[in-house]
Motif scaffolding. Structure first.
Motif: not given
Length: 129
Positions: A23, A27-29, A31, A74, A123-125, A127
């Motif tokens: 993003c 951060h990484l998203e 899905s 998550t 969805v797992t992030t 950050t």
């Protein structure tokens, strides 16, 4: 990028796809769209590996390399966060003990269950803290 997870969960899922997006805020998203089969619940294990030291915290896992701390979270239903051994000899396998070297790093993630005959978007992030 996008990946087809169907073969990873053959016999447990009708199909599955993973999309990863970096993003604009950094951060990484990740899905995961998972379609379960008829029958019992599907148990999912989400794993990551890395050299940063994982620590289980309220609602996720912190990963620290001594300079930067990242947080893995998550929206999976009732996730159980875990840190697993990186030594293949700690697991039952057809591969003889001592044949593979342990991973230089850590294995971390979470497990959760999803109901049969359902479509799920998890969805797992990751950050920066």
């Amino acid at each position: 990028g996008k990946a087809d997870l169907s073969d990873c969960y053959y016999g447990d899922l009708a199909s599955g796809n993973r999309t990863a997006i970096l993003c604009p805020d950094g951060h990484l998203e990740i899905s995961d769209k998972l379609y379960t089969l008829d029958g019992p619940v599907t148990h999912v294990r989400w794993t990551g590996t890395g050299e940063a030291v994982p620590t289980i915290v309220e609602g996720g896992i912190e990963l620290s390399d001594g300079k930067t701390v990242m947080v893995l979270k998550t929206d999976a239903p009732n996730p159980v966060f875990k840190i697993w051994s990186s030594n293949p000899d700690d697991y039952d396998s057809v591969i003889p003990k001592g044949w593979q070297k342990p991973l230089e790093g850590y294995v971390f993630g979470f497990e959760y269950d999803i109901p049969a005959s359902s479509e799920n978007v998890i969805v797992t992030t990751l950050t920066k803290k």
